[in-house]
Design a protein around this motif. Structure first.
Motif, PDB file in Angstrom:
ATOM      1  N   VAL A 109     -11.967   6.985  30.306  1.00 34.25           N
ATOM      2  CA  VAL A 109     -13.419   7.103  30.176  1.00 34.25           C
ATOM      3  C   VAL A 109     -14.081   7.127  31.549  1.00 34.25           C
ATOM      4  O   VAL A 109     -15.161   7.707  31.723  1.00 34.25           O
ATOM      5  CB  VAL A 109     -13.967   5.939  29.320  1.00 34.25           C
ATOM      6  CG1 VAL A 109     -13.862   4.601  30.055  1.00 34.25           C
ATOM      7  CG2 VAL A 109     -15.399   6.198  28.892  1.00 34.25           C
ATOM      8  N   GLY A 110     -13.423   6.555  32.554  1.00 34.63           N
ATOM      9  CA  GLY A 110     -14.023   6.508  33.887  1.00 34.63           C
ATOM     10  C   GLY A 110     -14.030   7.834  34.608  1.00 34.63           C
ATOM     11  O   GLY A 110     -14.847   8.059  35.510  1.00 34.63           O
ATOM     12  N   THR A 111     -13.136   8.745  34.240  1.00 36.41           N
ATOM     13  CA  THR A 111     -13.088  10.054  34.906  1.00 36.41           C
ATOM     14  C   THR A 111     -13.848  11.134  34.152  1.00 36.41           C
ATOM     15  O   THR A 111     -13.833  12.289  34.576  1.00 36.41           O
ATOM     16  CB  THR A 111     -11.622  10.498  35.083  1.00 36.41           C
ATOM     17  OG1 THR A 111     -10.964  10.476  33.810  1.00 36.41           O
ATOM     18  CG2 THR A 111     -10.890   9.578  36.046  1.00 36.41           C
ATOM     19  N   SER A 112     -14.493  10.786  33.061  1.00 32.89           N
ATOM     20  CA  SER A 112     -15.229  11.795  32.289  1.00 32.89           C
ATOM     21  C   SER A 112     -16.350  12.473  33.074  1.00 32.89           C
ATOM     22  O   SER A 112     -16.656  13.645  32.795  1.00 32.89           O
ATOM     23  CB  SER A 112     -15.782  11.172  31.001  1.00 32.89           C
ATOM     24  OG  SER A 112     -16.638  10.087  31.288  1.00 32.89           O
ATOM     25  N   PRO A 113     -17.003  11.818  34.064  1.00 31.67           N
ATOM     26  CA  PRO A 113     -18.027  12.547  34.834  1.00 31.67           C
ATOM     27  C   PRO A 113     -17.497  13.732  35.619  1.00 31.67           C
ATOM     28  O   PRO A 113     -18.283  14.577  36.068  1.00 31.67           O
ATOM     29  CB  PRO A 113     -18.561  11.460  35.797  1.00 31.67           C
ATOM     30  CG  PRO A 113     -18.321  10.172  35.089  1.00 31.67           C
ATOM     31  CD  PRO A 113     -17.019  10.367  34.378  1.00 31.67           C
TER      32      PRO A 113
END
Length: 842
Positions: A109-113
């Motif tokens: 979820v942290g790399t979704s940007p």
């Protein structure tokens, strides 16, 4: 004197030595009644008296179980392994755990940007600033509704004793309702302390109605299992597409800093993926503590860049917290806005990984880390990108890297690639957890599982699946290099799991939590409706290349379903063809062959009854051991079985037969790392304790048993029925001390004419009998222990349907031939093994 009299002389049918001897008999009408078949699969209800007898037998098993069966082979191999992994830990350990949580749970979820806005605006190009605000508002509320409210605040609490994932939910439901299709469950399983059933609430009546409906409908049971298998197959598919999406999007940032061709991006991504899957074997703890600080720097970078862009470009993007901009976005773009929903969902990817990876950490640590660090940094990251795009509409293809300040590009690019590799690991570890759970519950072929931590039982590595995922990921990257097409595939895999989780958590709310029906309906309506809306958008673009993931998920689903179907059919056949107890009684203590000194451990899958493979041993081998122990390793729908409740013993037939049954119960989270020498020693010690306890309880319960047992014995007439019409020879002596078997019969036949012995005489006889049996056990142990392994295969009958022949004779046979053998965990030397094959026609 009748056969029953002889059995009573050797222990009596009211004691534990004859619990199983009552299971096959004929009633006064002459029709056969088999309790296993009746209460197993597809049978009718057994008579009331037999149900009561079986219940009493199970109660006696449980009463002696925790006190006697207290050895745990696997715990000796995993020092410090406990059910509660997160209690009584120091502050320093908590800090380390927090870093590991970042490195394992939140990487996805942290790399979704890196790719969310890029995929969104490929479907709905930016024409004005209001489009940016509308897309940002969609992302913000998707992140808050799905990741925060659904998963962090609700779904995480639906864990199974700290275990998350689709199969953990299924296991939780199976404990509270008899919806499992596994046919080897026993009533005693429900008395394991880790079941911990919920105290009835005000919603109990509605819960019971739904529970009864589920238990009574075989169709609903199958539908529930198919939903679970579908969800798990999507998790495994997610384990393929997550590394591809994360690495391609991170490496693709090079196009912003330097001039590079897409082919070179693919080559670099392939190299990164090979490195990623190569270090997977080092485990979660070893890798998590290394990448945890790296991901902490990544989240801080996201937040810092977001604040920088907000200050530099446009703080008006904060208006996106007003959901009215979502309405304006759809009003202006209509169909294009609907297409962009697939890209919007990518901001919540990794939410299911948080739940599936829960076995590694506690609920509270995951919740606090997400609320205090992960969510604020993600929100700032998206706000910063939107602020940059308000003035740079043309940079949507690489929205994140374009918004990074030029002076910080290369450090951020480096840490972004590290974060992408971490994200890939998060979903891979979740895949390993789901496969282990599904294997334990009989829904996936057995694979080699390596436990990478000696402290935390849930941290595992599956080599075969690791390299399988790598191969499929490389195929996906090499054939579909566009992040837009991979993004569609990503969305399909994520949404498939999310919808299955919503349905299962809804059942948990009804059956287990027993909360107000309005809350349940609100949860199901809001989140299932939201997810179906996203799913409709992604399916419209399935022709862009995402169909590959659908095909892969379908293949995994078929593998799981075929394995479950074949295993269930095999077990049902073994139950129907098990040996009649009348055959054993007719054969006598010598079993119609030579009883050589020693102990034979016969591994089989039957939890009750004598397996047909034992008859095959009797007719195939020139001799069998003087003591036989049927060992059944059985998984129950709990995460962990306490050590003191793992093993159940019972005696098969009368004392003179020296045949016992040991049922070893495991949860899907339990570690199995058996050493055969340690196992043998602990098994014999535990069996000795069982025999002593049995003798003590028999002496305490002997008063009044004689009359009731006699009445029960003569109420039913028994007739010998050999399975499959087999004929066994009799008359071969057991050992020297059992040669004169006629002496037992003659003594039994004249016992009624003798005066009843005194209490002191009964006590002395009981002690002598106990010491004699213990001496027999020790002598058998000194002679050696041999593992008797029966390999049962199934083949479809000639008159079966073509589809059944294809599934059983080819697909299931292929899976069974190539899966890991159950004996692989035993590490038994070949000199101690005797294997016999047997084929069942189904």
């Amino acid at each position: 004197m009748t056969e029953e009299g002889s059995e009573r002389e050797n222990g009596g049918l009211g004691s534990m030595d004859s619990i199983e001897s009552r299971w096959v008999y004929q009633d006064e009408e002459g029709s056969e009644i088999d309790n296993d078949d009746q209460r197993g699969v597809g049978g009718n209800e057994s008579p009331q008296r037999d149900s009561e007898d079986e219940d009493n037998a199970e109660q006696r098993l449980i009463r002696t179980g925790p006190r006697i069966d207290s050895f745990d082979v696997e715990a000796l191999e995993v020092p410090g392994a406990q059910r509660s992994d997160f209690e009584d830990i120091s502050l320093g350990r908590r800090i380390i755990l927090a870093f590991q949580t970042l490195g394992v749970v939140f990487g996805d979820v942290g790399t979704s940007p890196l790719y969310t806005f890029s995929v969104m605006f490929s479907k709905a190009p930016v024409n004005e600033n209001e489009d940016v605000l509308g897309a940002l508002s969609l992302v913000l509320y998707t992140l808050i509704l799905i990741s925060l409210i659904k998963y962090v605040l609700i779904v995480l609490w639906a864990n199974d004793d700290g275990e998350g994932g689709t199969f953990a939910l299924y296991s939780l439901i199976c404990r509270h309702a008899k919806v499992s299709l596994l046919p080897n469950q026993l009533p005693s399983d429900a008395r394991i302390s880790s079941f911990r059933l919920k105290v009835p609430s005000a919603e109990l009546e509605r819960s019971l109605k739904i529970k009864e409906r589920l238990e009574a409908s075989l169709t609903l049971k199958r539908l529930l299992l198919m939903l679970v298998l579908a969800g798990t197959s999507m998790v495994i598919a997610d384990g393929v597409v997550t590394p591809a999406m994360s690495v391609i999007s991170a490496v693709g940032g090079l196009k912003v800093g330097v001039s590079i061709e897409q082919d070179h991006v693919v080559m670099i991504s392939v190299a990164f993926l090979i490195i990623l899957f190569s270090v997977q074997k080092y485990g979660t703890s070893k890798v998590g503590i290394v990448v945890g600080p790296a991901l902490f720097i990544w989240f801080c970078s996201l937040g810092g860049i977001g604040i920088y862009n907000l200050v530099k470009y446009d703080t008006s993007v904060l208006r996106a917290f007003n959901p009215i901009h979502i309405y304006y976005f759809f009003k202006r773009n209509s169909t294009k806005a609907w297409y962009s929903l697939g890209g919007c969902l990518l901001c919540a990817t990794g939410s299911e990984a948080m739940f599936a990876d829960l076995c590694y950490f506690s609920v509270r640590s995951v919740q606090l880390t997400f609320v205090l660090l992960v969510l604020p940094c993600l929100l700032l990251g998206y706000l910063g990108q939107a602020a940059y795009l308000m003035e740079n509409h043309a940079d949507t293809t690489q929205a994140f890297f374009s918004s990074v300040p030029s002076g910080a590009f290369w450090p951020v690019f480096l840490i972004a690639n590290v974060a992408a590799l971490i994200a890939s690991r998060a979903m891979t570890t979740a895949t390993f957890s789901c496969i282990k759970q599904s294997t334990a519950l009989g829904c996936f072929p057995r694979l080699k599982i390596i436990h990478t931590s000696r402290k935390f039982m849930g941290q595992i590595y599956i080599p075969a699946m690791n390299w399988f995922l790598l191969a499929l990921t490389l195929i996906l990257v090499c054939n579909i290099s566009s992040i837009y097409e991979i993004g569609n595939a990503y969305g399909i895999a994520e949404l498939g799991v999310m919808m299955m989780t919503t349905i299962l958590v809804t059942l948990v709310m009804i059956l287990i939590w027993q909360i107000n029906i309005i809350i349940v309906l609100s949860f199901a309506t809001i989140f299932l409706g939201l997810e179906l809306t996203f799913f409709s958008s992604i399916l419209w673009s399935v022709g862009d290349g995402s169909w590959i993931i659908l095909v892969f998920a379908i293949v995994i689903f078929l593998i799981m379903y075929i394995w479950n179907y074949g295993s269930k059919l095999k077990y049902e056949t073994e139950v129907k063809q098990k040996m009649s107890m009348d055959v054993l009684r007719e054969l006598g203590p010598e079993l119609g062959t030579v009883r050589a000194p020693g102990i034979g451990l016969l591994y089989n899958e039957l939890a009750k009854g004598v397996p047909a493979i034992f008859g095959h041993f009797l007719t195939t081998l020139p001799a069998v051991h003087s003591m036989i122990i049927f060992v059944c390793i059985k998984y129950v729908p709990v995460s962990v079985v306490p050590q003191s409740e793992r093993f159940l013993f019972r005696r098969v037939c009368a004392k003179s037969y020296h045949i016992f049954r040991c049922v070893a119960r495991y949860g899907y989270k339990d570690v199995r790392k058996e050493n055969h020498q340690t196992f043998e020693q602990l098994l014999i010690e535990s069996l000795e304790k069982f025999i002593r306890r049995e003798a003590q309880e028999r002496s305490l319960e002997s008063d009044g048993d004689e009359d009731s047992d006699s009445e029960e014995e003569h109420a039913v007439s028994r007739i010998l029925i050999a399975p499959n019409g087999s004929v066994y020879s009799l008359g071969v002596p057991l050992l020297t001390e059992f040669k004169d078997t006629s002496r037992f019969i003659s003594e039994a036949s004249t016992s009624e004419e003798k005066p009843e012995p005194s209490t002191d005489q009964i006590t002395v006889d009981a002690e002598q009998s106990l010491e004699k049996e213990l001496s027999f056990l020790r002598k058998a142990k000194e002679s050696g222990v041999v593992y008797l392994l029966g390999h049962g295969d199934i083949r479809a009958r000639k008159e079966s349907w073509f589809i059944k022949k294809l599934v059983i004779n080819y697909f299931y046979a292929f899976l069974r031939k190539n899966c890991r053998r159950g004996t692989a965990n035993l590490s038994v030397p070949h000199s101690h093994l005797i294997q016999v094959g047997m084929t069942y026609m189904v």
